[in-house]
Design a protein around this motif. Structure first.
Motif, PDB file in Angstrom:
ATOM      1  N   GLU A  49       0.849  -1.181   0.000  1.00 56.56           N
ATOM      2  CA  GLU A  49       0.000   0.000   0.000  1.00 56.56           C
ATOM      3  C   GLU A  49       0.887   1.234   0.000  1.00 56.56           C
ATOM      4  OE1 GLU A  49      -2.839  -0.519   3.208  1.00 56.56           O
ATOM      5  OE2 GLU A  49      -4.073  -1.705   1.850  1.00 56.56           O
ATOM      6  N   ASP A  62      -4.801   2.116  -0.129  1.00 51.24           N
ATOM      7  CA  ASP A  62      -4.876   0.926  -0.980  1.00 51.24           C
ATOM      8  C   ASP A  62      -4.607   1.332  -2.426  1.00 51.24           C
ATOM      9  OD1 ASP A  62      -5.597  -1.298  -2.492  1.00 51.24           O
ATOM     10  OD2 ASP A  62      -7.261  -1.819  -1.179  1.00 51.24           O
ATOM     11  N   ASP A 176      -9.692   3.561   4.152  1.00 53.29           N
ATOM     12  CA  ASP A 176     -10.496   2.907   3.125  1.00 53.29           C
ATOM     13  C   ASP A 176     -11.162   4.006   2.296  1.00 53.29           C
ATOM     14  OD1 ASP A 176     -12.289   1.535   1.542  1.00 53.29           O
ATOM     15  OD2 ASP A 176     -12.946   0.187   3.135  1.00 53.29           O
TER      16      ASP A 176
END
Length: 201
Positions: A49, A62, A176
């Protein structure tokens, strides 16, 4: 006539042989399932990542949720009236108007300064929002393998609740961006947007 390539019908086998065959089949299916789960866990642990600096926070993004990384210099950002301070405005990126957000300021940190170290990172098109994030610095790729998952933060929204610790005891906040892109506050950059604490479900 039975084909020599067809497996024998278990109904035609003696009960003892049919039961043994079914037992071996179940065992094979269980082993296959275990191998698939192990492969998924290995892929997750080995996933790389992008490390970025947001104010004083070390964060992980990500790679599958990211588009391109550009240098702010030379990129004109047009401010939008009556927008939140973290909503920097609109910029033309690859011929498309893209909303640029100061992610550190959005997260309650000190605002990011657009300088030689900072970068603008666009979100992947599949996330469904035409947005990009201004970050203080790109720290390079980081691998989750070897990182220890700490207790999830309880005072932050779901998109920023996972904390990892590397072998050097540096803590990383894993973001996220798919959840961020669907956050009510992120989608409503108007002056009356709700506080960040209200995002927690």
């Amino acid at each position: 006539m039975m084909s020599v390539f067809a497996p024998p019908d278990s109904a035609a086998l003696p009960p003892v042989l049919a039961g043994a065959r079914q037992g071996r089949l179940r065992q094979y299916q269980l082993q296959l399932l275990q191998r698939m789960q192990a492969a998924r866990s290995s892929a997750q642990a080995g996933r790389k990542e992008l490390g970025v600096l947001l104010g004083g926070r070390h964060c992980l993004l990500d790679l599958t949720q990211l588009g391109e990384i550009v240098i702010p210099a030379g990129l004109a950002i047009q401010a939008v009236p009556l927008a939140q301070d973290w909503y920097l405005g609109l910029a033309a990126m690859r011929g498309r108007l893209t909303a640029v957000v100061d992610l550190a300021l959005f997260f309650g940190e000190a605002p990011c300064v657009a300088d030689a170290d900072s970068r603008i990172i666009s979100l992947a098109p599949r996330l469904g929002v035409n947005s990009a994030l201004l970050v203080g610095r790109v720290l390079g790729l980081r691998q989750q393998r070897g990182m220890l998952a700490l207790a999830h933060a309880t005072d932050t929204p779901q998109w920023a609740a996972q904390v990892l610790c590397d072998k050097d005891q540096q803590q990383w906040l894993r973001l996220d961006l798919a959840q961020l892109a669907q956050s009510e506050r992120f989608l409503d950059a108007g002056f009356a947007a709700a506080p960040v604490m209200q995002e927690r479900r």
